[in-house]
Motif scaffolding. Structure first.
Motif, PDB file in Angstrom:
ATOM      1  N   HIS A 120       1.535  -1.193   0.092  1.00 32.15           N
ATOM      2  CA  HIS A 120       0.109   0.514  -0.103  1.00 32.15           C
ATOM      3  C   HIS A 120       0.884   0.798  -0.069  1.00 32.15           C
ATOM      4  O   HIS A 120       2.040   1.456   0.146  1.00 32.15           O
ATOM      5  CB  HIS A 120      -1.007   0.308   1.535  1.00 32.15           C
ATOM      6  N   LYS A 121      -0.112   2.200  -0.273  1.00 33.39           N
ATOM      7  CA  LYS A 121       0.783   3.814  -0.157  1.00 33.39           C
ATOM      8  C   LYS A 121       0.822   4.953   0.655  1.00 33.39           C
ATOM      9  O   LYS A 121      -0.362   5.075   0.906  1.00 33.39           O
ATOM     10  CB  LYS A 121       0.969   4.409  -1.299  1.00 33.39           C
ATOM     11  N   TRP A 122       1.373   4.806   1.283  1.00 30.15           N
ATOM     12  CA  TRP A 122       1.913   5.078   2.486  1.00 30.15           C
ATOM     13  C   TRP A 122       2.903   6.602   2.663  1.00 30.15           C
ATOM     14  O   TRP A 122       4.251   6.828   1.867  1.00 30.15           O
ATOM     15  CB  TRP A 122       1.935   4.876   3.516  1.00 30.15           C
ATOM     16  N   THR A 123       2.250   7.324   3.198  1.00 30.59           N
ATOM     17  CA  THR A 123       3.306   8.468   3.336  1.00 30.59           C
ATOM     18  C   THR A 123       3.604   9.007   4.968  1.00 30.59           C
ATOM     19  O   THR A 123       2.706   9.017   5.585  1.00 30.59           O
ATOM     20  CB  THR A 123       2.898   9.633   2.739  1.00 30.59           C
ATOM     21  N   VAL A 124       4.333   8.490   5.361  1.00 33.89           N
ATOM     22  CA  VAL A 124       4.404   8.757   6.658  1.00 33.89           C
ATOM     23  C   VAL A 124       5.115  10.298   7.106  1.00 33.89           C
ATOM     24  O   VAL A 124       5.993  10.972   6.891  1.00 33.89           O
ATOM     25  CB  VAL A 124       5.879   7.898   7.158  1.00 33.89           C
ATOM     26  N   LYS A 125       4.202  11.178   8.024  1.00 33.79           N
ATOM     27  CA  LYS A 125       4.068  12.227   7.848  1.00 33.79           C
ATOM     28  C   LYS A 125       5.149  12.637   8.981  1.00 33.79           C
ATOM     29  O   LYS A 125       5.908  14.081   8.877  1.00 33.79           O
ATOM     30  CB  LYS A 125       3.144  13.117   8.439  1.00 33.79           C
ATOM     31  N   GLN A 126       5.203  12.111  10.261  1.00 34.07           N
ATOM     32  CA  GLN A 126       5.692  11.982  11.698  1.00 34.07           C
ATOM     33  C   GLN A 126       6.169  11.463  12.614  1.00 34.07           C
ATOM     34  O   GLN A 126       5.305  10.300  12.293  1.00 34.07           O
ATOM     35  CB  GLN A 126       5.425  13.373  12.561  1.00 34.07           C
ATOM     36  N   VAL A 127       7.251  10.753  12.870  1.00 35.03           N
ATOM     37  CA  VAL A 127       7.569   9.804  13.940  1.00 35.03           C
ATOM     38  C   VAL A 127       8.000  10.691  15.253  1.00 35.03           C
ATOM     39  O   VAL A 127       8.652  11.525  14.848  1.00 35.03           O
ATOM     40  CB  VAL A 127       8.376   8.924  13.247  1.00 35.03           C
ATOM     41  N   GLU A 128       7.763  10.371  16.045  1.00 31.64           N
ATOM     42  CA  GLU A 128       8.098  11.124  17.580  1.00 31.64           C
ATOM     43  C   GLU A 128       8.601   9.790  18.410  1.00 31.64           C
ATOM     44  O   GLU A 128       7.092   9.179  18.713  1.00 31.64           O
ATOM     45  CB  GLU A 128       6.799  11.592  18.163  1.00 31.64           C
TER      46      GLU A 128
END
Length: 151
Positions: A120-128
Motif C-alpha cells: 500500500h502507498k503510505w506517506t509517513v508524515k511524522q515519527v515521534e
C-alpha cells in the motif's frame, strides 16, 4: 465498528505465550484497514523468527492496508527485522527518523516499531518517541497518510 481476532504465535523454544491481535476498522468512505499489535518473545531469537514468520503469513493473506505495532524485542540489525521487512515497511526508517525506544531512563536501543504493509502507498508524515516513563518503553507516535483506495 471493529472486528477483533487474536492469533497465538509459536514458541518453539518455550517461554511465555505470545499473540498477534488484529482489529479490522472501516474508515469513512468504506475502506477497511487492519490494526495489529504484538509483543514478541524477549528470550529467544528462534522464537522471534518463528513469530515473525507467523505474522507475515497471517497478515499476507489480506489485501487490506495493515498497520502493525508493538514491542518486537529485536534491533534493526537482526534477522527477525530483516524477515519482517519482506512484508512491511518500518515507518521510522521510511521517515528517516528512527529513535531509541528503550529504556526511558537511558534510551539505548530501538525495539518498538510501527510497520506498514508494503503493498500500500503510505506517506509517513511524522515519527515521534514520546519521552515519558509510564512504562519500561517509550511510546511511539506515527502520523500517516494512506493514499486513496489504499494503493
Amino acid at each position: 465498528p471493529v472486528t477483533a481476532v487474536n492469533h497465538n504465535l509459536p514458541i518453539p523454544l518455550g517461554g511465555e505465550g505470545r499473540a498477534l491481535a488484529v482489529v479490522e476498522h472501516t474508515l469513512p468512505g468504506g475502506l477497511k484497514i487492519l490494526f495489529a499489535a504484538t509483543h514478541l518473545c524477549h528470550q529467544h531469537e528462534a522464537n522471534r523468527i518463528a513469530q515473525v514468520e507467523a505474522i507475515n503469513e497471517i497478515l499476507n493473506k489480506t489485501e487490506q492496508p495493515v498497520i502493525l505495532g508493538g514491542d518486537f524485542n529485536f534491533s534493526p540489525d537482526s534477522p527477525p527485522y530483516r524477515l519482517i521487512g519482506q512484508t512491511f515497511l518500518d515507518a521510522a526508517a521510511v521517515a528517516g527518523n528512527p529513535q531509541y525506544t528503550y529504556s526511558p531512563e537511558e534510551p539505548k536501543i530501538r525495539i518498538d516499531y510501527i510497520f506498514l504493509s508494503k503493498r500500500h502507498k503510505w506517506t509517513v508524515k511524522q515519527v515521534e518517541v514520546i519521552p515519558v516513563n509510564a512504562s519500561d518503553h517509550m511510546p511511539l507516535l506515527v502520523t500517516l497518510e494512506l493514499k486513496e483506495n489504499g494503493k
